[in-house]
Motif scaffolding. Structure first.
Motif, PDB file in Angstrom:
ATOM      1  N   LEU A  25       0.839  -1.205   0.000  1.00 14.68           N
ATOM      2  CA  LEU A  25       0.000   0.000   0.000  1.00 14.68           C
ATOM      3  C   LEU A  25       0.875   1.256   0.000  1.00 14.68           C
ATOM      4  CD1 LEU A  25      -3.053   0.934   0.343  1.00 14.68           C
ATOM      5  CD2 LEU A  25      -2.448   1.320   2.736  1.00 14.68           C
ATOM      6  N   PRO A  26       0.748   2.116  -1.017  1.00 16.17           N
ATOM      7  CA  PRO A  26       1.535   3.348  -1.004  1.00 16.17           C
ATOM      8  C   PRO A  26       1.148   4.220   0.195  1.00 16.17           C
ATOM      9  CG  PRO A  26       0.507   2.983  -3.154  1.00 16.17           C
ATOM     10  CD  PRO A  26      -0.106   2.004  -2.206  1.00 16.17           C
ATOM     11  N   SER A  27       2.143   4.832   0.814  1.00 17.46           N
ATOM     12  CA  SER A  27       1.868   5.622   2.023  1.00 17.46           C
ATOM     13  C   SER A  27       0.978   6.813   1.723  1.00 17.46           C
ATOM     14  CB  SER A  27       3.180   6.080   2.650  1.00 17.46           C
ATOM     15  OG  SER A  27       3.912   4.937   3.030  1.00 17.46           O
ATOM     16  N   ASP A  28       1.040   7.332   0.487  1.00 13.09           N
ATOM     17  CA  ASP A  28       0.159   8.472   0.207  1.00 13.09           C
ATOM     18  C   ASP A  28      -1.297   8.025   0.103  1.00 13.09           C
ATOM     19  OD1 ASP A  28       0.490   7.232  -2.219  1.00 13.09           O
ATOM     20  OD2 ASP A  28       0.960   9.066  -3.349  1.00 13.09           O
ATOM     21  N   ASN A  29      -1.528   6.745  -0.295  1.00 12.42           N
ATOM     22  CA  ASN A  29      -2.905   6.235  -0.295  1.00 12.42           C
ATOM     23  C   ASN A  29      -3.387   6.064   1.145  1.00 12.42           C
ATOM     24  OD1 ASN A  29      -4.921   3.500  -0.740  1.00 12.42           O
ATOM     25  ND2 ASN A  29      -5.241   5.306  -1.993  1.00 12.42           N
ATOM     26  N   TRP A  30      -2.486   5.602   2.033  1.00 12.54           N
ATOM     27  CA  TRP A  30      -2.832   5.520   3.459  1.00 12.54           C
ATOM     28  C   TRP A  30      -3.301   6.885   3.966  1.00 12.54           C
ATOM     29  CZ3 TRP A  30      -3.278   2.211   7.623  1.00 12.54           C
ATOM     30  CH2 TRP A  30      -3.313   2.826   8.875  1.00 12.54           C
ATOM     31  N   ARG A  31      -2.505   7.916   3.702  1.00 14.38           N
ATOM     32  CA  ARG A  31      -2.839   9.247   4.224  1.00 14.38           C
ATOM     33  C   ARG A  31      -4.144   9.769   3.625  1.00 14.38           C
ATOM     34  NH1 ARG A  31       2.865   9.681   4.609  1.00 14.38           N
ATOM     35  NH2 ARG A  31       3.032  10.040   2.380  1.00 14.38           N
ATOM     36  N   GLN A  32      -4.338   9.522   2.317  1.00 17.12           N
ATOM     37  CA  GLN A  32      -5.552  10.022   1.656  1.00 17.12           C
ATOM     38  C   GLN A  32      -6.809   9.394   2.273  1.00 17.12           C
ATOM     39  OE1 GLN A  32      -6.190   8.628  -2.322  1.00 17.12           O
ATOM     40  NE2 GLN A  32      -7.597  10.295  -2.843  1.00 17.12           N
ATOM     41  N   VAL A  33      -6.774   8.069   2.466  1.00 18.49           N
ATOM     42  CA  VAL A  33      -7.978   7.392   2.987  1.00 18.49           C
ATOM     43  C   VAL A  33      -8.225   7.791   4.447  1.00 18.49           C
ATOM     44  CG1 VAL A  33      -9.060   5.156   3.447  1.00 18.49           C
ATOM     45  CG2 VAL A  33      -7.776   5.514   1.327  1.00 18.49           C
ATOM     46  N   ILE A  34      -7.157   7.901   5.226  1.00 21.95           N
ATOM     47  CA  ILE A  34      -7.337   8.350   6.620  1.00 21.95           C
ATOM     48  C   ILE A  34      -7.921   9.772   6.629  1.00 21.95           C
ATOM     49  CG2 ILE A  34      -6.118   9.008   8.749  1.00 21.95           C
ATOM     50  CD1 ILE A  34      -6.389   5.970   8.460  1.00 21.95           C
ATOM     51  N   ASP A  35      -7.438  10.626   5.743  1.00 21.27           N
ATOM     52  CA  ASP A  35      -7.947  12.009   5.691  1.00 21.27           C
ATOM     53  C   ASP A  35      -9.426  12.052   5.307  1.00 21.27           C
ATOM     54  OD1 ASP A  35      -5.504  13.002   6.383  1.00 21.27           O
ATOM     55  OD2 ASP A  35      -4.982  13.763   4.396  1.00 21.27           O
ATOM     56  N   VAL A  36      -9.790  11.309   4.245  1.00 16.33           N
ATOM     57  CA  VAL A  36     -11.171  11.405   3.729  1.00 16.33           C
ATOM     58  C   VAL A  36     -12.155  10.632   4.613  1.00 16.33           C
ATOM     59  CG1 VAL A  36     -12.696  10.928   1.763  1.00 16.33           C
ATOM     60  CG2 VAL A  36     -10.378  11.751   1.355  1.00 16.33           C
ATOM     61  N   ASP A  37     -11.722   9.501   5.164  1.00 12.78           N
ATOM     62  CA  ASP A  37     -12.670   8.627   5.874  1.00 12.78           C
ATOM     63  C   ASP A  37     -12.692   8.836   7.387  1.00 12.78           C
ATOM     64  OD1 ASP A  37     -13.140   7.594   3.395  1.00 12.78           O
ATOM     65  OD2 ASP A  37     -12.534   5.545   3.838  1.00 12.78           O
ATOM     66  N   LEU A  38     -11.582   9.288   7.958  1.00 12.72           N
ATOM     67  CA  LEU A  38     -11.523   9.390   9.426  1.00 12.72           C
ATOM     68  C   LEU A  38     -11.323  10.829   9.916  1.00 12.72           C
ATOM     69  CD1 LEU A  38     -11.403   8.242  12.278  1.00 12.72           C
ATOM     70  CD2 LEU A  38      -9.004   7.630  11.878  1.00 12.72           C
ATOM     71  N   THR A  39     -10.268  11.475   9.457  1.00 13.27           N
ATOM     72  CA  THR A  39     -10.014  12.840   9.938  1.00 13.27           C
ATOM     73  C   THR A  39     -11.183  13.748   9.575  1.00 13.27           C
ATOM     74  OG1 THR A  39      -7.679  12.391   9.566  1.00 13.27           O
ATOM     75  CG2 THR A  39      -8.273  14.665  10.022  1.00 13.27           C
ATOM     76  N   SER A  40     -11.810  13.475   8.441  1.00 20.08           N
ATOM     77  CA  SER A  40     -12.983  14.252   8.016  1.00 20.08           C
ATOM     78  C   SER A  40     -14.085  14.208   9.068  1.00 20.08           C
ATOM     79  CB  SER A  40     -13.537  13.662   6.716  1.00 20.08           C
ATOM     80  OG  SER A  40     -14.050  12.361   6.962  1.00 20.08           O
ATOM     81  N   VAL A  41     -14.269  13.051   9.691  1.00 22.78           N
ATOM     82  CA  VAL A  41     -15.346  12.924  10.689  1.00 22.78           C
ATOM     83  C   VAL A  41     -15.017  13.789  11.909  1.00 22.78           C
ATOM     84  CG1 VAL A  41     -16.657  11.318  12.136  1.00 22.78           C
ATOM     85  CG2 VAL A  41     -15.949  10.625   9.834  1.00 22.78           C
ATOM     86  N   PHE A  42     -13.734  13.820  12.282  1.00 25.36           N
ATOM     87  CA  PHE A  42     -13.302  14.721  13.363  1.00 25.36           C
ATOM     88  C   PHE A  42     -13.592  16.175  12.985  1.00 25.36           C
ATOM     89  CE2 PHE A  42      -9.651  17.435  14.675  1.00 25.36           C
ATOM     90  CZ  PHE A  42     -10.013  17.610  16.002  1.00 25.36           C
ATOM     91  N   TYR A  43     -13.197  16.577  11.771  1.00 28.68           N
ATOM     92  CA  TYR A  43     -13.445  17.964  11.338  1.00 28.68           C
ATOM     93  C   TYR A  43     -14.947  18.282  11.380  1.00 28.68           C
ATOM     94  CZ  TYR A  43      -8.708  18.044   9.218  1.00 28.68           C
ATOM     95  OH  TYR A  43      -7.366  17.997   8.978  1.00 28.68           O
TER      96      TYR A  43
END
Ligand code: NAD
Length: 253
Positions: free
Chosen positions: A106-124
């Motif tokens: 798994l490319p690390s930038d895909n890790w960051r993108q999915v965490i941003d869109v699916d998880l950090t977004s919920v925090f925001y």
């Protein structure tokens, strides 16, 4: 069977409202009398949902948002409040799946993108929504997690991690605001018949259908009905819960 809810006059925000589960939830809230803010990164898809709600006699507006960007989320909430005066209910639903490959590839930038869109977004979203609901003395929020928030999935490491995170975040947020009139729950769909699933290779769709005890994909409206229940007074003593709506897929765990 379709249960009828009454959300007359309630201001409801749905992220990812332009497609699939978010569209079904937006339409169901609209049909139940709510004023719906349909938020999405795709203006075209979001406007289609707005048109569908209006065609059915409901009230809706489109709001652009990139849920992975905190400033964009703040602007979305400001736009809801400027346009409608307040916010009563939110369905934080926008999400992406990420690459289907073993973890070590798994490319690390895909890790960051999915965490941003699916998880950090919920925090925001929670961070921006809760203060507005506090002004009203309460509200209801549903975060879209997944069956992948409860069990592991092959080649789905980052999605599984993000959705487990959504469930944990939901529980923690629910505790912080339980005595302040805000109920915060998550919904855990199994495999639902949306563009998100349609984009997968056919053998993978067949495999998830086979793994589902009900032997079929779910329909977006079956998720929407559960979201409306979690936002209605019928669930007035329910908070921090992760509701599986999955044809039984997590039973075999
Ligand atoms: P979908 O692809 O049909 O719709 C997702 C919507 O989110 C789209 O309109 C898209 O434009 C929007 N979106 C994507 N990135 C965004 C961003 N950064 N900012 C704002 N909007 C964005 O997918 P769906 O199947 O309806 O999935 C909705 C939610 O349900 C997701 O969180 C997904 O993880 C979850 N889910 C889906 C399934 C399924 O089988 N379909 C199962 C479990 C959980």
């Amino acid at each position: 069977m379709q249960i009828t809810y009454d959300f007359s006059g309630k201001i409801v925000l749905v992220t990812g409202g332009g497609s699939g589960i978010g569209r079904a939830s937006s339409e169901a809230f609209g049909a139940a009398g709510a004023i719906v803010a349909v938020a999405d990164i795709s203006e075209k898809n979001g406007l289609e949902t707005v048109e569908a709600i209006r065609a059915a006699g409901g009230t809706a507006e489109f709001i652009f948002v990139d849920v992975s960007n905190e400033e964009s989320v703040k602007a979305m909430i400001k736009s809801v409040v400027d346009t409608f005066g307040t916010l009563d209910i939110a369905h934080n639903n926008a999400g992406i799946e990420g690459n289907h490959i073993p973890l070590a590839e798994l490319p690390s930038d895909n890790w960051r993108q999915v965490i941003d869109v699916d998880l950090t977004s919920v925090f925001y979203c929670l961070k921006a929504e809760i203060p507005e609901m506090m002004k009203n003395g309460g509200g209801a929020i549903v975060n879209t997690a997944s069956a992948s928030g409860l069990i592991g999935g092959y080649n789905l490491s980052v999605y599984t991690a993000a959705k487990h995170g959504v469930i944990g975040l939901t529980k923690a947020a629910a505790m912080d605001y339980a005595n302040k009139g805000i109920r915060i729950n998550s919904i855990c769909p199994g495999a639902i018949d949306t563009p998100f699933i349609a984009a997968l290779p056919k053998p993978l769709i067949d495999r998830v259908t086979f793994a589902t005890p009900m032997d079929r994909l779910g329909q977006p409206r079956e998720i929407a009905q559960s979201v409306l229940w979690l936002c209605s007074d019928a669930s007035s003593y329910v908070t921090g819960h992760s509701l599986s709506v999955d044809g039984g897929v997590v039973l075999g765990g």
